[in-house]
Motif scaffolding. Structure first.
Motif, short mmCIF file in Angstrom:
data_model
loop_
_atom_site.label_atom_id
_atom_site.label_comp_id
_atom_site.label_asym_id
_atom_site.label_seq_id
_atom_site.Cartn_x
_atom_site.Cartn_y
_atom_site.Cartn_z
N TYR A 87 21.35 2.78 -28.76
CA TYR A 87 20.21 2.89 -29.66
C TYR A 87 19.08 2.20 -29.21
CZ TYR A 87 18.09 2.79 -34.46
OH TYR A 87 17.30 2.73 -35.31
N TRP A 88 19.25 1.02 -28.80
CA TRP A 88 18.17 0.06 -28.20
C TRP A 88 17.28 0.92 -27.15
CZ3 TRP A 88 18.64 -5.85 -26.68
CH2 TRP A 88 17.38 -6.57 -26.56
N SER A 89 18.27 1.21 -26.20
CA SER A 89 17.57 2.16 -25.23
C SER A 89 16.75 3.28 -25.82
CB SER A 89 18.68 2.72 -24.14
OG SER A 89 18.17 3.30 -22.96
N ARG A 90 17.22 4.03 -26.64
CA ARG A 90 16.30 5.31 -27.28
C ARG A 90 15.28 4.70 -27.96
NH1 ARG A 90 17.88 9.49 -24.64
NH2 ARG A 90 19.70 10.76 -25.15
N LEU A 91 15.21 3.71 -28.63
CA LEU A 91 14.11 3.17 -29.12
C LEU A 91 12.86 2.64 -28.02
CD1 LEU A 91 15.47 0.80 -32.07
CD2 LEU A 91 14.66 3.14 -32.14
N GLU A 92 13.31 2.18 -26.82
CA GLU A 92 12.73 1.79 -26.04
C GLU A 92 11.88 3.11 -25.16
OE1 GLU A 92 11.31 -1.18 -24.80
OE2 GLU A 92 12.17 -1.98 -26.51
N GLN A 93 13.07 4.22 -25.11
CA GLN A 93 12.66 5.43 -24.29
C GLN A 93 11.46 6.03 -25.10
OE1 GLN A 93 16.22 7.67 -24.01
NE2 GLN A 93 17.14 5.86 -23.18
N ARG A 94 11.64 6.01 -26.42
CA ARG A 94 10.78 6.83 -27.43
C ARG A 94 9.38 6.17 -27.41
NH1 ARG A 94 12.75 7.37 -33.41
NH2 ARG A 94 12.11 5.29 -33.57
N VAL A 149 19.51 10.82 -11.51
CA VAL A 149 18.63 10.37 -10.42
C VAL A 149 19.45 8.86 -10.36
CG1 VAL A 149 16.62 11.78 -10.74
CG2 VAL A 149 16.96 9.14 -12.14
N GLU A 150 19.47 8.37 -9.06
CA GLU A 150 19.68 7.09 -8.79
C GLU A 150 18.53 6.48 -8.10
OE1 GLU A 150 23.08 5.62 -7.22
OE2 GLU A 150 24.36 6.98 -8.14
N GLY A 151 18.27 5.27 -8.54
CA GLY A 151 17.30 4.47 -8.02
C GLY A 151 17.39 2.95 -8.09
N TYR A 152 16.18 2.19 -7.83
CA TYR A 152 16.38 0.83 -7.97
C TYR A 152 14.94 0.26 -8.26
CZ TYR A 152 14.44 0.60 -3.10
OH TYR A 152 13.74 0.96 -2.04
N ASP A 187 9.56 11.02 -12.66
CA ASP A 187 8.62 10.46 -13.09
C ASP A 187 9.18 9.94 -14.52
OD1 ASP A 187 6.79 11.64 -11.51
OD2 ASP A 187 6.06 13.30 -12.65
N VAL A 188 10.04 10.44 -15.40
CA VAL A 188 10.55 9.84 -16.52
C VAL A 188 11.29 8.47 -16.13
CG1 VAL A 188 12.27 10.23 -18.34
CG2 VAL A 188 10.86 12.21 -18.12
N ALA A 189 12.09 8.46 -15.24
CA ALA A 189 12.74 7.21 -14.77
C ALA A 189 11.82 6.31 -14.52
CB ALA A 189 13.58 7.66 -13.71
N THR A 190 10.83 6.65 -14.04
CA THR A 190 9.79 5.57 -13.62
C THR A 190 9.09 4.86 -14.84
OG1 THR A 190 9.36 6.41 -11.37
CG2 THR A 190 7.37 4.97 -12.17
N ARG A 191 8.70 5.77 -15.76
CA ARG A 191 7.92 5.45 -16.99
C ARG A 191 9.20 4.60 -17.63
NH1 ARG A 191 6.51 10.63 -20.03
NH2 ARG A 191 7.17 11.74 -18.11
N VAL A 192 10.35 5.00 -17.93
CA VAL A 192 11.37 4.24 -18.89
C VAL A 192 11.70 2.74 -18.21
CG1 VAL A 192 13.56 4.22 -19.67
CG2 VAL A 192 12.14 6.44 -19.90
N MET A 193 12.01 2.94 -16.87
CA MET A 193 12.44 1.53 -16.46
C MET A 193 11.36 0.59 -16.48
SD MET A 193 15.45 2.38 -16.20
CE MET A 193 16.24 1.17 -15.33
N GLN A 232 12.19 22.03 -17.66
CA GLN A 232 12.03 20.77 -18.35
C GLN A 232 13.37 19.80 -18.56
OE1 GLN A 232 9.37 19.75 -20.35
NE2 GLN A 232 8.21 21.51 -19.30
N VAL A 233 12.92 18.67 -18.49
CA VAL A 233 14.13 17.81 -18.33
C VAL A 233 14.36 16.80 -19.84
CG1 VAL A 233 13.90 17.53 -16.08
CG2 VAL A 233 12.91 15.75 -17.54
N CYS A 234 15.38 16.29 -20.14
CA CYS A 234 15.61 15.65 -21.25
C CYS A 234 16.77 14.68 -20.99
CB CYS A 234 16.20 16.55 -22.40
SG CYS A 234 15.95 15.66 -24.14
N LEU A 235 16.22 13.14 -21.26
CA LEU A 235 16.98 11.90 -20.90
C LEU A 235 18.25 11.66 -21.69
CD1 LEU A 235 15.68 8.82 -19.76
CD2 LEU A 235 17.78 8.58 -20.79
N LEU A 236 19.40 11.70 -20.90
CA LEU A 236 20.84 11.53 -21.73
C LEU A 236 20.94 9.94 -21.95
CD1 LEU A 236 23.38 12.79 -23.13
CD2 LEU A 236 24.35 12.85 -20.79
N GLU A 237 21.17 9.52 -20.84
CA GLU A 237 21.45 8.00 -20.93
C GLU A 237 21.32 7.30 -19.66
OE1 GLU A 237 25.54 7.69 -21.97
OE2 GLU A 237 26.32 7.11 -19.86
N ILE A 238 20.91 5.97 -19.83
CA ILE A 238 20.63 5.19 -18.61
C ILE A 238 21.89 4.26 -18.34
CG2 ILE A 238 19.05 3.29 -17.60
CD1 ILE A 238 17.02 4.47 -19.95
#
Length: 424
Positions: free
Chosen positions: A102-109, A212-215, A257-263, A285-291
């Protein structure tokens, strides 16, 4: 001179992967807590922390790094222990902003639109109801869980009520110790209100799954790989994860691009991550499921087959405070997958493939590694960390030069692996 690296939840398979890393001879890897300590039964986070600290204090040498590739509680233990021993690490707050769904979704939004409608289900209500603005079909899941445990799809009110009852009964096993860790950071009021043992509802996403995997190193987000997640037909259970993704450059770039903005929004730094998505193959189109605030150990051999070096190398580099640098992309194969051989009904295992049978398959079919999950005499429903709809019989790592060749190799492996069951 070797550097001593402590790996929370180190097991034999991952020890072998770590020992195959380039320059592995300059590192000594030590296990810190066992996978059983971390995953099975009741989780006493405070006790795990004390045990880990006692082992580290008793170590006759210098602790060079503390790392892990596991979810909670390991992912939260790493930043706490690293802070105590003055070692590089991602912050605990950033980890929790990923792990608390839930916290993750609030940050993503705050920074992306590529996410579903979501809300908290009041488990304490006499008759819990779907949150406002979240329609059927929806997924119900604890705000923190393992391996899709207690994740249920609800198509209507009756399925919603059934799922909520199961989640209400089981949410405390992980939720209560997770709540203890949440208390270690300053929480926004909306997270303090729901705590760690809450239920999240999200509208079901559509399309094909990918990740995607990243750091992040010193504030720079790097996505180094994209993978496809393919389910069994008409099922939410994974059939395989394959690397690299076969989706094409456009959706992969959108995920990047989504991963970069969210992290960046989460403040994640000096750590690895894995982010799961749904992708619409037609629109891109893409939609984020979970981090996940860690890279995936499930993908280690895939990167090794295709790139020539496992993703564990990045974890080790960051744990030592080093820039991971560029990936080599010099593996023996063009594509590789981790396959999940599953059974969709309960039973007692009466026969599994023998070590000799497994060795014969691996010798005959190149680019394969096989791990059997259950033991003879085990009831499948007693296996830990299973999803809500199936039971894992084996993990098969299969590498090839084309996707078609890889599928054929997998089927040849399955045909040669005998399992037998008695009715549960």
């Amino acid at each position: 001179m070797s550097t001593d690296i402590f790996v929370i939840g180190l097991d034999e398979e991952n020890q072998r992967v770590l020992d195959r890393l380039p320059w592995a001879g300059t590192y000594r890897f030590h296990g810190l807590l066992t996978p059983e300590d971390l995953q099975h039964g009741e989780i006493d986070f405070e006790a795990l922390l004390k045990t880990a600290q006692h082992e580290l204090d008793a170590f006759d040498g210098e602790v060079g790094a503390i790392v892990s590739y596991w979810d909670f509680p390991a992912a939260s233990l790493v930043p706490i222990l690293c802070a105590r021993y003055g070692l590089p690490s991602v912050s605990l707050e950033a980890v929790l902003k990923c792990e608390h769904k839930y916290w993750s979704r609030l940050e993503q939004r705050k920074v992306i639109d590529e996410l579903p409608n979501f809300g908290i289900v009041d488990l304490d209500a006499e008759k819990p109801a779907p949150p406002a603005g979240v329609g059927f079909p929806m997924w119900l899941k604890p705000v923190k869980s393992f391996s899709s445990e207690l994740a249920f799809k609800a198509e209507n009110e009756a399925e919603f009520a059934e799922a909520v009852a199961e989640i209400r009964d089981g949410v405390g096993r992980v939720g209560e110790p997770f709540g203890y860790v949440l208390e270690q950071v300053r929480l926004p009021p909306e997270i303090a209100k729901v705590g760690g043992a809450a239920c999240l509802a999200e509208e079901a996403l559509h399309g094909v799954q990918a990740a995607v995997e990243g750091y992040v190193y010193q504030g720079e987000v790097v996505v180094y790989g994209a993978l496809d997640s393919i389910n069994y037909p008409d099922s939410s259970s994974f059939l395989r994860h394959q690397y690299p993704s076969q989706l094409g450059e456009e959706p992969v770039q959108r995920m990047r691009d989504v991963a970069t903005r969210v992290m960046k929004q989460i403040g994640f730094d000096n750590g690895t991550f894995s982010i799961e998505f749904f992708c619409d193959p037609e629109s891109g189109q893409v939609c984020l499921l979970e981090i996940n605030p860690r890279h995936s150990q499930s993908h280690a051999e895939l990167f090794e087959f295709v790139d020539g070096v496992a993703n564990h190398e990045i974890m080790v580099r960051l744990g030592l405070g080093q820039d991971p640098g560029r990936r080599p992309h010099k593996g023996k194969y063009q594509i590789a997958a981790k396959w999940y051989l599953r059974r969709f009904e309960d039973g007692v295992v009466t026969r599994v493939p023998t070590p000799e049978e497994i060795a014969a398959v691996q010798d005959r079919i190149d680019g394969t590694q096989i791990e059997i999950v259950p033991e003879v005499g085990q009831r499948l429903s007693d296996l830990p960390e299973q999803d809500s709809y199936s039971f894992e019989l084996a993990h098969l790592f299969v590498a090839a030069h084309t996707e078609h060749e890889m599928v054929q190799k997998y089927q040849a492996c399955v045909d040669a692996l005998p399992f037998e069951f008695a009715e549960a």
